[in-house]
Scaffold this motif. Sequence first.
Motif, PDB file in Angstrom:
ATOM      1  N   ASP A  59       0.770  -1.207   0.104  1.00 26.41           N
ATOM      2  CA  ASP A  59      -0.128  -0.034  -0.164  1.00 26.41           C
ATOM      3  C   ASP A  59       0.795   1.397   0.051  1.00 26.41           C
ATOM      4  O   ASP A  59       0.548   2.277  -0.735  1.00 26.41           O
ATOM      5  N   LEU A  60       1.968   1.364   0.911  1.00 23.52           N
ATOM      6  CA  LEU A  60       2.844   2.376   0.683  1.00 23.52           C
ATOM      7  C   LEU A  60       3.559   2.686  -0.290  1.00 23.52           C
ATOM      8  O   LEU A  60       3.647   3.895  -0.879  1.00 23.52           O
ATOM      9  N   GLU A  61       4.026   1.636  -1.112  1.00 25.88           N
ATOM     10  CA  GLU A  61       4.663   1.779  -2.184  1.00 25.88           C
ATOM     11  C   GLU A  61       3.781   2.077  -3.505  1.00 25.88           C
ATOM     12  O   GLU A  61       4.032   2.892  -4.266  1.00 25.88           O
ATOM     13  N   TRP A  62       2.411   1.600  -3.473  1.00 21.28           N
ATOM     14  CA  TRP A  62       1.513   2.132  -4.407  1.00 21.28           C
ATOM     15  C   TRP A  62       1.388   3.701  -4.291  1.00 21.28           C
ATOM     16  O   TRP A  62       1.143   4.418  -5.267  1.00 21.28           O
ATOM     17  N   LEU A  63       1.408   4.260  -3.125  1.00 19.99           N
ATOM     18  CA  LEU A  63       1.051   5.581  -2.906  1.00 19.99           C
ATOM     19  C   LEU A  63       2.312   6.441  -3.326  1.00 19.99           C
ATOM     20  O   LEU A  63       2.377   7.631  -3.151  1.00 19.99           O
ATOM     21  N   GLY A  64       3.369   5.767  -3.285  1.00 11.96           N
ATOM     22  CA  GLY A  64       4.656   6.387  -3.457  1.00 11.96           C
ATOM     23  C   GLY A  64       5.317   6.914  -2.047  1.00 11.96           C
ATOM     24  O   GLY A  64       6.399   7.629  -2.353  1.00 11.96           O
ATOM     25  N   LEU A  65       4.863   6.577  -1.027  1.00  9.70           N
ATOM     26  CA  LEU A  65       5.386   6.916   0.257  1.00  9.70           C
ATOM     27  C   LEU A  65       6.680   5.965   0.765  1.00  9.70           C
ATOM     28  O   LEU A  65       6.507   4.970   1.504  1.00  9.70           O
ATOM     29  N   THR A  66       7.476   6.071   0.006  1.00  9.36           N
ATOM     30  CA  THR A  66       8.746   5.373   0.194  1.00  9.36           C
ATOM     31  C   THR A  66       9.306   5.365   1.488  1.00  9.36           C
ATOM     32  O   THR A  66       9.282   6.632   2.251  1.00  9.36           O
ATOM     33  N   TRP A  67      10.334   4.388   2.155  1.00  8.53           N
ATOM     34  CA  TRP A  67      10.744   4.615   3.314  1.00  8.53           C
ATOM     35  C   TRP A  67      12.320   4.503   3.442  1.00  8.53           C
ATOM     36  O   TRP A  67      12.825   3.988   2.479  1.00  8.53           O
ATOM     37  N   ASP A  68      13.117   5.023   4.249  1.00  8.91           N
ATOM     38  CA  ASP A  68      14.406   5.086   4.221  1.00  8.91           C
ATOM     39  C   ASP A  68      15.066   3.791   4.818  1.00  8.91           C
ATOM     40  O   ASP A  68      16.066   3.306   4.442  1.00  8.91           O
ATOM     41  N   ARG A  69      14.339   3.144   6.041  1.00 13.11           N
ATOM     42  CA  ARG A  69      14.717   2.050   6.455  1.00 13.11           C
ATOM     43  C   ARG A  69      13.592   1.431   7.224  1.00 13.11           C
ATOM     44  O   ARG A  69      12.433   2.193   7.399  1.00 13.11           O
ATOM     45  N   GLU A  70      13.550  -0.059   7.327  1.00 19.83           N
ATOM     46  CA  GLU A  70      12.442  -0.830   7.796  1.00 19.83           C
ATOM     47  C   GLU A  70      12.942  -1.310   9.040  1.00 19.83           C
ATOM     48  O   GLU A  70      14.133  -1.973   9.281  1.00 19.83           O
ATOM     49  N   GLU A  71      12.246  -1.212  10.204  1.00 13.15           N
ATOM     50  CA  GLU A  71      12.443  -1.865  11.593  1.00 13.15           C
ATOM     51  C   GLU A  71      11.281  -2.659  12.021  1.00 13.15           C
ATOM     52  O   GLU A  71      10.175  -2.349  11.727  1.00 13.15           O
ATOM     53  N   ARG A  72      11.722  -3.866  12.596  1.00 12.87           N
ATOM     54  CA  ARG A  72      10.641  -4.633  13.073  1.00 12.87           C
ATOM     55  C   ARG A  72      10.731  -4.940  14.705  1.00 12.87           C
ATOM     56  O   ARG A  72      11.842  -5.267  15.069  1.00 12.87           O
ATOM     57  N   GLN A  73       9.714  -4.360  15.664  1.00 13.40           N
ATOM     58  CA  GLN A  73       9.838  -4.437  16.821  1.00 13.40           C
ATOM     59  C   GLN A  73      10.154  -5.990  17.408  1.00 13.40           C
ATOM     60  O   GLN A  73      10.636  -6.125  18.370  1.00 13.40           O
ATOM     61  N   SER A  74       9.512  -6.836  16.501  1.00 15.63           N
ATOM     62  CA  SER A  74       9.891  -8.306  17.378  1.00 15.63           C
ATOM     63  C   SER A  74      11.275  -8.599  17.200  1.00 15.63           C
ATOM     64  O   SER A  74      11.766  -9.614  17.884  1.00 15.63           O
ATOM     65  N   ALA A  75      12.073  -7.937  16.474  1.00 12.58           N
ATOM     66  CA  ALA A  75      13.405  -8.114  16.323  1.00 12.58           C
ATOM     67  C   ALA A  75      14.222  -7.564  17.654  1.00 12.58           C
ATOM     68  O   ALA A  75      15.489  -7.542  17.572  1.00 12.58           O
ATOM     69  N   ARG A  76      13.635  -6.785  18.470  1.00 13.03           N
ATOM     70  CA  ARG A  76      14.187  -5.684  19.418  1.00 13.03           C
ATOM     71  C   ARG A  76      13.724  -6.038  20.896  1.00 13.03           C
ATOM     72  O   ARG A  76      13.749  -5.346  21.756  1.00 13.03           O
ATOM     73  N   LEU A  77      13.182  -7.454  21.004  1.00  8.69           N
ATOM     74  CA  LEU A  77      12.653  -7.648  22.224  1.00  8.69           C
ATOM     75  C   LEU A  77      13.679  -7.608  23.253  1.00  8.69           C
ATOM     76  O   LEU A  77      13.477  -7.291  24.397  1.00  8.69           O
ATOM     77  N   ASP A  78      15.071  -8.174  22.902  1.00 10.03           N
ATOM     78  CA  ASP A  78      15.983  -7.854  23.973  1.00 10.03           C
ATOM     79  C   ASP A  78      16.321  -6.606  24.466  1.00 10.03           C
ATOM     80  O   ASP A  78      16.499  -6.128  25.633  1.00 10.03           O
ATOM     81  N   ARG A  79      16.231  -5.681  23.472  1.00 10.60           N
ATOM     82  CA  ARG A  79      16.385  -4.187  23.857  1.00 10.60           C
ATOM     83  C   ARG A  79      15.434  -3.844  24.657  1.00 10.60           C
ATOM     84  O   ARG A  79      15.448  -2.794  25.767  1.00 10.60           O
ATOM     85  N   TYR A  80      13.992  -4.170  24.523  1.00  7.98           N
ATOM     86  CA  TYR A  80      12.820  -3.816  25.479  1.00  7.98           C
ATOM     87  C   TYR A  80      13.044  -4.311  26.813  1.00  7.98           C
ATOM     88  O   TYR A  80      12.778  -3.686  27.911  1.00  7.98           O
TER      89      TYR A  80
END
Length: 441
Positions: A59-80
Amino acid sequence: MTVTRFAPSPTGYLHVGNLRSALFNWLIARKAGGTFILRLDDTDPERSKEEYVDGIREDLEWLGLTWDREERQSARLDRYADAADQLREMGRFYEAWETPTELDLKRKKLLNMGRPPVYDRAALALSDDEKAALRRNRGTGVWRFKLDQERIEWTDGILGDVSIDAASVSDPVLIRQDGQVLYTLASVVDDTDMGVTDVVRGADHVTNTATQVQMIRALGGHVPDFAHHSLLTGPTGEALSKRLGTLALRDLRARGIEPMAILSLMARIGSADPVELRGSHDELIEGFDISRFGSAPTKFDVEDLVPITASVVHGLDALDVDEALSRAGVPDRLRKPYWSVVRGNTATRAEAGAWWPVFSGHATPEIAEEDREFVVKAFEMLGDPPYADDAWSDWTNAVKAETGRKGRGLFMPLRLAVTGQARGPEMADVMPLLQKKPSFD
Protein backbone atom coordinates in the motif's frame (compact mmCIF):
# COMPACT_ATOMS: atom_id res chain seq x y z
CA MET A 1 18.51 15.71 11.22
CA THR A 2 14.75 15.25 11.11
CA VAL A 3 13.66 11.64 11.72
CA THR A 4 10.03 10.50 11.60
CA ARG A 5 8.39 7.12 11.67
CA PHE A 6 5.18 5.29 10.84
CA ALA A 7 4.54 2.35 13.16
CA PRO A 8 1.56 0.27 12.00
CA SER A 9 0.60 -3.04 13.55
CA PRO A 10 0.51 -5.84 10.94
CA THR A 11 -2.78 -7.13 12.34
CA GLY A 12 -4.82 -5.88 9.36
CA TYR A 13 -4.63 -3.88 6.18
CA LEU A 14 -3.98 -0.13 6.09
CA HIS A 15 -7.05 2.10 5.92
CA VAL A 16 -7.63 5.81 5.48
CA GLY A 17 -7.51 6.36 9.24
CA ASN A 18 -3.91 5.29 9.74
CA LEU A 19 -2.82 6.55 6.32
CA ARG A 20 -3.11 10.09 7.65
CA SER A 21 -0.37 9.51 10.23
CA ALA A 22 1.84 7.82 7.64
CA LEU A 23 1.44 10.69 5.18
CA PHE A 24 2.05 13.49 7.70
CA ASN A 25 5.20 11.87 9.04
CA TRP A 26 6.44 11.16 5.51
CA LEU A 27 5.80 14.75 4.41
CA ILE A 28 7.67 16.19 7.41
CA ALA A 29 10.69 13.97 6.76
CA ARG A 30 10.77 14.67 3.04
CA LYS A 31 10.30 18.41 3.43
CA ALA A 32 13.25 18.55 5.83
CA GLY A 33 15.41 16.20 3.78
CA GLY A 34 15.36 13.78 6.70
CA THR A 35 14.70 10.09 7.35
CA PHE A 36 11.35 8.28 7.29
CA ILE A 37 11.24 4.94 9.11
CA LEU A 38 8.70 2.19 8.56
CA ARG A 39 8.54 0.51 11.96
CA LEU A 40 6.37 -2.58 12.18
CA ASP A 41 4.72 -3.01 15.58
CA ASP A 42 4.68 -6.82 15.44
CA THR A 43 5.20 -7.72 19.09
CA ASP A 44 1.85 -9.55 19.21
CA PRO A 45 2.76 -12.96 17.77
CA GLU A 46 -0.85 -14.16 17.66
CA ARG A 47 -2.34 -11.30 15.65
CA SER A 48 0.65 -10.17 13.56
CA LYS A 49 0.65 -11.79 10.12
CA GLU A 50 3.19 -11.68 7.30
CA GLU A 51 0.39 -11.14 4.78
CA TYR A 52 -0.38 -7.86 6.54
CA VAL A 53 3.30 -6.90 6.58
CA ASP A 54 3.37 -7.43 2.82
CA GLY A 55 0.09 -5.55 2.47
CA ILE A 56 1.43 -2.52 4.38
CA ARG A 57 4.51 -2.38 2.17
CA GLU A 58 2.41 -2.79 -0.97
CA ASP A 59 0.00 0.00 0.00
CA LEU A 60 2.77 2.45 0.87
CA GLU A 61 4.63 1.65 -2.36
CA TRP A 62 1.42 2.13 -4.35
CA LEU A 63 1.05 5.59 -2.81
CA GLY A 64 4.72 6.40 -3.40
CA LEU A 65 5.42 6.81 0.33
CA THR A 66 8.87 5.30 0.23
CA TRP A 67 10.77 4.65 3.46
CA ASP A 68 14.48 4.97 4.17
CA ARG A 69 14.72 2.03 6.55
CA GLU A 70 12.50 -0.66 7.97
CA GLU A 71 12.49 -1.86 11.56
CA ARG A 72 10.59 -4.72 13.17
CA GLN A 73 9.85 -4.52 16.85
CA SER A 74 9.81 -8.31 17.14
CA ALA A 75 13.56 -8.19 16.46
CA ARG A 76 14.17 -5.80 19.35
CA LEU A 77 12.69 -7.72 22.29
CA ASP A 78 16.04 -7.94 24.06
CA ARG A 79 16.35 -4.17 23.92
CA TYR A 80 12.90 -3.75 25.50
CA ALA A 81 13.88 -6.20 28.25
CA ASP A 82 16.96 -4.09 28.99
CA ALA A 83 14.83 -0.95 29.20
CA ALA A 84 12.41 -2.73 31.55
CA ASP A 85 15.32 -3.72 33.81
CA GLN A 86 16.52 -0.12 33.77
CA LEU A 87 13.09 1.12 34.88
CA ARG A 88 12.96 -1.51 37.65
CA GLU A 89 16.33 -0.39 38.97
CA MET A 90 15.05 3.19 39.04
CA GLY A 91 11.95 2.17 41.02
CA ARG A 92 9.70 3.22 38.11
CA PHE A 93 8.42 -0.26 37.20
CA TYR A 94 6.24 -2.46 39.39
CA GLU A 95 4.31 -5.71 39.14
CA ALA A 96 0.54 -5.88 39.71
CA TRP A 97 -1.86 -8.84 39.82
CA GLU A 98 -5.42 -7.49 39.65
CA THR A 99 -7.69 -9.46 37.35
CA PRO A 100 -9.73 -7.66 34.69
CA THR A 101 -12.83 -8.18 36.81
CA GLU A 102 -11.18 -6.64 39.87
CA LEU A 103 -9.99 -3.65 37.86
CA ASP A 104 -13.46 -3.17 36.41
CA LEU A 105 -15.00 -3.16 39.89
CA LYS A 106 -12.44 -0.57 41.04
CA ARG A 107 -13.24 1.65 38.06
CA LYS A 108 -16.97 1.45 38.64
CA LYS A 109 -16.56 2.27 42.31
CA LEU A 110 -14.51 5.37 41.54
CA LEU A 111 -16.97 6.51 38.87
CA ASN A 112 -19.87 6.08 41.30
CA MET A 113 -17.96 8.31 43.70
CA GLY A 114 -17.54 10.94 40.98
CA ARG A 115 -13.81 10.40 40.78
CA PRO A 116 -11.66 9.61 37.72
CA PRO A 117 -11.21 5.86 37.21
CA VAL A 118 -7.48 5.84 37.91
CA TYR A 119 -5.63 2.74 39.09
CA ASP A 120 -5.11 3.02 42.84
CA ARG A 121 -1.57 1.62 42.91
CA ALA A 122 -2.60 -1.04 45.38
CA ALA A 123 0.22 -3.26 44.13
CA LEU A 124 2.79 -0.81 45.52
CA ALA A 125 1.57 -1.54 49.06
CA LEU A 126 2.05 -5.31 48.81
CA SER A 127 4.62 -6.95 51.04
CA ASP A 128 7.17 -9.39 49.66
CA ASP A 129 5.21 -12.29 51.16
CA GLU A 130 1.99 -11.04 49.54
CA LYS A 131 3.72 -10.73 46.18
CA ALA A 132 5.12 -14.26 46.50
CA ALA A 133 1.67 -15.62 47.32
CA LEU A 134 0.13 -13.85 44.32
CA ARG A 135 2.83 -15.24 42.02
CA ARG A 136 2.07 -18.76 43.31
CA ASN A 137 -1.67 -18.33 42.88
CA ARG A 138 -1.88 -16.14 39.77
CA GLY A 139 1.47 -16.46 38.09
CA THR A 140 3.43 -13.50 36.76
CA GLY A 141 1.62 -10.17 36.95
CA VAL A 142 1.55 -7.23 34.58
CA TRP A 143 4.22 -4.55 34.78
CA ARG A 144 3.22 -0.93 35.19
CA PHE A 145 5.22 2.26 34.78
CA LYS A 146 5.06 4.45 37.88
CA LEU A 147 4.20 7.96 36.81
CA ASP A 148 5.49 11.00 38.66
CA GLN A 149 2.23 12.64 39.66
CA GLU A 150 2.92 16.07 38.25
CA ARG A 151 1.75 18.05 35.25
CA ILE A 152 3.14 16.86 31.93
CA GLU A 153 3.43 19.66 29.40
CA TRP A 154 4.52 20.07 25.79
CA THR A 155 3.82 22.36 22.86
CA ASP A 156 1.91 20.35 20.30
CA GLY A 157 2.37 21.04 16.58
CA ILE A 158 -1.41 21.11 16.09
CA LEU A 159 -3.04 21.41 19.52
CA GLY A 160 -0.71 24.11 20.85
CA ASP A 161 0.19 24.07 24.55
CA VAL A 162 -0.92 20.82 26.21
CA SER A 163 -0.90 20.19 29.96
CA ILE A 164 -2.03 16.92 31.54
CA ASP A 165 -2.09 16.11 35.24
CA ALA A 166 -0.39 12.72 35.59
CA ALA A 167 -2.40 12.14 38.77
CA SER A 168 -5.49 11.82 36.55
CA VAL A 169 -3.91 9.03 34.49
CA SER A 170 -3.45 5.38 35.46
CA ASP A 171 0.06 4.01 35.57
CA PRO A 172 0.25 2.36 32.13
CA VAL A 173 0.74 -1.36 31.71
CA LEU A 174 3.88 -1.89 29.62
CA ILE A 175 4.26 -5.68 29.82
CA ARG A 176 1.31 -8.06 29.84
CA GLN A 177 0.95 -11.08 32.08
CA ASP A 178 2.02 -13.36 29.21
CA GLY A 179 5.21 -11.33 28.78
CA GLN A 180 4.17 -9.47 25.65
CA VAL A 181 5.75 -6.02 25.45
CA LEU A 182 3.10 -3.41 24.69
CA TYR A 183 3.41 -0.61 22.18
CA THR A 184 3.88 2.11 24.78
CA LEU A 185 7.20 0.70 25.99
CA ALA A 186 8.41 -0.46 22.58
CA SER A 187 7.62 2.90 20.99
CA VAL A 188 9.46 4.88 23.65
CA VAL A 189 12.55 2.70 23.42
CA ASP A 190 12.52 2.81 19.62
CA ASP A 191 11.96 6.55 19.39
CA THR A 192 14.85 7.07 21.78
CA ASP A 193 17.25 4.61 20.14
CA MET A 194 16.39 5.70 16.59
CA GLY A 195 16.65 9.41 17.25
CA VAL A 196 13.08 10.19 16.22
CA THR A 197 12.64 13.97 16.25
CA ASP A 198 9.00 14.39 15.16
CA VAL A 199 5.90 12.28 15.81
CA VAL A 200 2.49 12.91 14.26
CA ARG A 201 -0.41 10.70 15.29
CA GLY A 202 -4.11 10.80 16.09
CA ALA A 203 -5.68 12.92 18.81
CA ASP A 204 -6.74 9.70 20.58
CA HIS A 205 -3.07 9.28 21.60
CA VAL A 206 -2.74 12.50 23.60
CA THR A 207 -2.89 10.74 26.97
CA ASN A 208 -0.44 8.10 25.72
CA THR A 209 1.91 10.89 24.72
CA ALA A 210 1.80 12.33 28.23
CA THR A 211 2.89 9.02 29.76
CA GLN A 212 5.51 8.50 27.05
CA VAL A 213 7.03 11.91 27.68
CA GLN A 214 7.77 10.82 31.26
CA MET A 215 9.09 7.47 30.12
CA ILE A 216 11.41 9.03 27.55
CA ARG A 217 12.80 11.37 30.17
CA ALA A 218 13.21 8.50 32.65
CA LEU A 219 15.23 6.56 30.08
CA GLY A 220 17.37 9.58 29.28
CA GLY A 221 16.01 10.14 25.78
CA HIS A 222 15.16 13.30 23.83
CA VAL A 223 11.44 14.08 23.71
CA PRO A 224 10.33 14.42 20.06
CA ASP A 225 8.14 17.24 18.77
CA PHE A 226 4.63 15.82 18.97
CA ALA A 227 1.61 16.77 16.87
CA HIS A 228 -1.83 15.17 17.19
CA HIS A 229 -4.07 15.38 14.15
CA SER A 230 -7.86 15.34 14.37
CA LEU A 231 -9.73 12.08 13.98
CA LEU A 232 -11.73 11.36 10.85
CA THR A 233 -15.49 10.99 10.99
CA GLY A 234 -18.00 9.95 8.35
CA PRO A 235 -19.62 12.57 6.10
CA THR A 236 -22.40 13.27 8.62
CA GLY A 237 -20.11 13.29 11.64
CA GLU A 238 -20.60 9.64 12.59
CA ALA A 239 -17.73 7.59 13.99
CA LEU A 240 -15.58 6.28 11.18
CA SER A 241 -14.18 3.38 13.17
CA LYS A 242 -17.13 1.12 12.34
CA ARG A 243 -16.61 1.68 8.61
CA LEU A 244 -12.85 1.31 8.39
CA GLY A 245 -13.20 -2.23 7.09
CA THR A 246 -14.70 -0.79 3.90
CA LEU A 247 -12.07 1.93 3.66
CA ALA A 248 -8.97 -0.24 3.33
CA LEU A 249 -6.47 1.19 0.86
CA ARG A 250 -6.46 -2.05 -1.09
CA ASP A 251 -10.23 -1.76 -1.56
CA LEU A 252 -9.89 1.83 -2.78
CA ARG A 253 -7.17 0.69 -5.18
CA ALA A 254 -9.43 -2.09 -6.51
CA ARG A 255 -12.14 0.51 -7.03
CA GLY A 256 -9.81 2.48 -9.29
CA ILE A 257 -9.11 5.38 -6.93
CA GLU A 258 -5.86 7.08 -7.89
CA PRO A 259 -2.98 7.38 -5.39
CA MET A 260 -2.58 11.11 -5.99
CA ALA A 261 -6.30 11.61 -5.39
CA ILE A 262 -6.01 10.01 -1.94
CA LEU A 263 -2.82 11.87 -1.08
CA SER A 264 -4.14 15.24 -2.28
CA LEU A 265 -7.26 14.87 -0.15
CA MET A 266 -5.50 13.53 2.94
CA ALA A 267 -2.82 16.22 2.81
CA ARG A 268 -5.44 18.96 3.12
CA ILE A 269 -8.68 17.88 4.84
CA GLY A 270 -8.81 19.17 8.37
CA SER A 271 -6.57 22.11 7.49
CA ALA A 272 -7.21 25.76 6.71
CA ASP A 273 -6.28 25.16 3.07
CA PRO A 274 -8.61 23.99 0.28
CA VAL A 275 -8.31 20.51 -1.18
CA GLU A 276 -6.51 20.75 -4.51
CA LEU A 277 -5.31 17.99 -6.79
CA ARG A 278 -1.54 17.87 -6.73
CA GLY A 279 0.36 16.67 -9.76
CA SER A 280 3.32 15.17 -7.93
CA HIS A 281 4.72 14.22 -4.55
CA ASP A 282 7.00 17.23 -4.74
CA GLU A 283 3.95 19.52 -4.91
CA LEU A 284 2.47 17.75 -1.86
CA ILE A 285 5.70 18.25 0.06
CA GLU A 286 6.06 21.89 -0.89
CA GLY A 287 2.50 22.76 0.15
CA PHE A 288 2.47 20.90 3.48
CA ASP A 289 2.40 22.82 6.77
CA ILE A 290 1.41 20.92 9.93
CA SER A 291 0.51 24.17 11.71
CA ARG A 292 -2.36 24.70 9.23
CA PHE A 293 -4.31 21.77 10.67
CA GLY A 294 -6.99 22.08 13.35
CA SER A 295 -8.10 19.90 16.23
CA ALA A 296 -11.82 19.57 15.37
CA PRO A 297 -13.01 16.18 14.07
CA THR A 298 -12.60 16.06 10.30
CA LYS A 299 -15.34 14.77 8.02
CA PHE A 300 -14.27 12.28 5.40
CA ASP A 301 -16.45 11.07 2.54
CA VAL A 302 -14.93 8.39 0.33
CA GLU A 303 -17.08 9.64 -2.54
CA ASP A 304 -15.00 12.84 -2.58
CA LEU A 305 -12.21 10.72 -4.02
CA VAL A 306 -14.24 9.92 -7.15
CA PRO A 307 -14.13 13.34 -8.87
CA ILE A 308 -10.51 13.87 -7.80
CA THR A 309 -9.60 10.51 -9.34
CA ALA A 310 -11.43 11.50 -12.53
CA SER A 311 -9.38 14.70 -12.64
CA VAL A 312 -6.19 12.63 -12.38
CA VAL A 313 -7.36 10.33 -15.19
CA HIS A 314 -8.30 13.24 -17.44
CA GLY A 315 -4.70 14.42 -17.31
CA LEU A 316 -3.12 11.06 -18.23
CA ASP A 317 -1.43 10.26 -21.53
CA ALA A 318 -2.35 7.26 -23.66
CA LEU A 319 0.77 5.43 -22.45
CA ASP A 320 -0.48 5.75 -18.86
CA VAL A 321 -3.59 3.71 -19.73
CA ASP A 322 -2.01 1.48 -22.37
CA GLU A 323 -2.79 -1.70 -20.48
CA ALA A 324 -6.51 -0.92 -20.34
CA LEU A 325 -6.55 0.13 -23.99
CA SER A 326 -4.81 -3.08 -25.01
CA ARG A 327 -7.24 -5.14 -22.98
CA ALA A 328 -10.17 -3.41 -24.70
CA GLY A 329 -8.71 -4.15 -28.13
CA VAL A 330 -7.88 -0.61 -29.20
CA PRO A 331 -5.35 -0.89 -32.07
CA ASP A 332 -1.91 0.61 -31.42
CA ARG A 333 -2.26 3.22 -34.15
CA LEU A 334 -5.54 4.51 -32.70
CA ARG A 335 -4.72 4.56 -29.00
CA LYS A 336 -3.43 8.10 -28.84
CA PRO A 337 -6.27 9.74 -30.86
CA TYR A 338 -8.88 7.53 -29.19
CA TRP A 339 -7.67 8.46 -25.70
CA SER A 340 -7.53 12.17 -26.51
CA VAL A 341 -11.23 11.99 -27.45
CA VAL A 342 -12.57 9.90 -24.55
CA ARG A 343 -10.36 10.72 -21.55
CA GLY A 344 -12.56 13.63 -20.44
CA ASN A 345 -15.41 11.12 -20.09
CA THR A 346 -13.44 8.41 -18.28
CA ALA A 347 -13.54 8.07 -14.49
CA THR A 348 -10.79 5.50 -13.83
CA ARG A 349 -7.84 3.94 -15.64
CA ALA A 350 -9.63 0.60 -15.82
CA GLU A 351 -12.45 2.26 -17.78
CA ALA A 352 -10.11 3.71 -20.41
CA GLY A 353 -11.26 1.23 -23.03
CA ALA A 354 -14.95 1.41 -22.17
CA TRP A 355 -15.77 3.60 -25.18
CA TRP A 356 -14.04 1.37 -27.73
CA PRO A 357 -17.21 -0.63 -28.64
CA VAL A 358 -18.66 2.67 -29.89
CA PHE A 359 -15.71 3.30 -32.20
CA SER A 360 -15.36 -0.32 -33.34
CA GLY A 361 -19.03 -0.51 -34.33
CA HIS A 362 -20.20 -2.76 -31.52
CA ALA A 363 -22.18 -0.26 -29.49
CA THR A 364 -25.79 -1.05 -28.69
CA PRO A 365 -27.83 1.78 -30.16
CA GLU A 366 -30.64 3.34 -28.18
CA ILE A 367 -33.56 4.45 -30.33
CA ALA A 368 -36.90 5.65 -29.03
CA GLU A 369 -39.82 4.26 -30.99
CA GLU A 370 -41.01 7.75 -31.89
CA ASP A 371 -37.57 8.51 -33.36
CA ARG A 372 -37.08 5.29 -35.31
CA GLU A 373 -38.36 6.54 -38.67
CA PHE A 374 -36.26 9.70 -38.32
CA VAL A 375 -33.10 7.75 -37.44
CA VAL A 376 -33.61 5.29 -40.33
CA LYS A 377 -33.91 8.22 -42.73
CA ALA A 378 -30.82 9.90 -41.25
CA PHE A 379 -28.67 6.78 -41.52
CA GLU A 380 -29.65 6.37 -45.15
CA MET A 381 -27.95 9.74 -45.65
CA LEU A 382 -24.72 8.65 -43.93
CA GLY A 383 -22.00 7.05 -46.00
CA ASP A 384 -19.37 4.58 -44.88
CA PRO A 385 -16.19 5.44 -42.95
CA PRO A 386 -13.60 6.78 -42.87
CA TYR A 387 -15.35 10.01 -41.91
CA ALA A 388 -13.79 13.43 -42.29
CA ASP A 389 -13.29 15.86 -39.43
CA ASP A 390 -16.45 17.76 -40.45
CA ALA A 391 -18.57 14.62 -40.94
CA TRP A 392 -20.84 15.28 -37.97
CA SER A 393 -21.69 18.84 -38.96
CA ASP A 394 -22.16 17.89 -42.62
CA TRP A 395 -24.39 14.97 -41.73
CA THR A 396 -26.57 16.79 -39.21
CA ASN A 397 -26.95 19.80 -41.51
CA ALA A 398 -28.09 17.53 -44.32
CA VAL A 399 -30.52 15.68 -42.03
CA LYS A 400 -31.87 18.98 -40.72
CA ALA A 401 -32.53 20.21 -44.26
CA GLU A 402 -34.22 16.93 -45.20
CA THR A 403 -36.37 16.38 -42.09
CA GLY A 404 -36.80 19.84 -40.61
CA ARG A 405 -35.61 18.66 -37.20
CA LYS A 406 -33.30 20.89 -35.20
CA GLY A 407 -31.75 21.37 -31.79
CA ARG A 408 -32.01 18.54 -29.28
CA GLY A 409 -34.63 16.78 -31.36
CA LEU A 410 -32.05 16.48 -34.12
CA PHE A 411 -28.82 15.79 -32.25
CA MET A 412 -29.86 13.56 -29.35
CA PRO A 413 -31.53 10.75 -31.35
CA LEU A 414 -28.49 10.58 -33.62
CA ARG A 415 -26.04 10.55 -30.67
CA LEU A 416 -28.03 7.73 -29.06
CA ALA A 417 -28.15 5.78 -32.29
CA VAL A 418 -24.38 6.07 -32.83
CA THR A 419 -23.09 5.68 -29.28
CA GLY A 420 -25.95 4.31 -27.20
CA GLN A 421 -25.14 7.04 -24.64
CA ALA A 422 -26.87 10.33 -23.90
CA ARG A 423 -23.58 11.88 -22.76
CA GLY A 424 -20.03 11.49 -23.85
CA PRO A 425 -17.32 12.90 -26.09
CA GLU A 426 -18.12 15.53 -28.70
CA MET A 427 -19.68 13.81 -31.70
CA ALA A 428 -17.52 15.88 -34.01
CA ASP A 429 -14.53 14.09 -32.44
CA VAL A 430 -16.21 10.68 -32.40
CA MET A 431 -17.12 10.45 -36.08
CA PRO A 432 -13.57 10.50 -37.56
CA LEU A 433 -12.61 7.57 -35.34
CA LEU A 434 -15.57 5.32 -36.15
CA GLN A 435 -14.32 2.08 -37.72
CA LYS A 436 -17.71 0.94 -39.00
CA LYS A 437 -20.94 2.63 -39.89
CA PRO A 438 -23.30 2.16 -36.95
CA SER A 439 -26.04 -0.33 -37.68
CA PHE A 440 -29.27 -1.40 -36.04
CA ASP A 441 -32.26 -3.59 -36.74
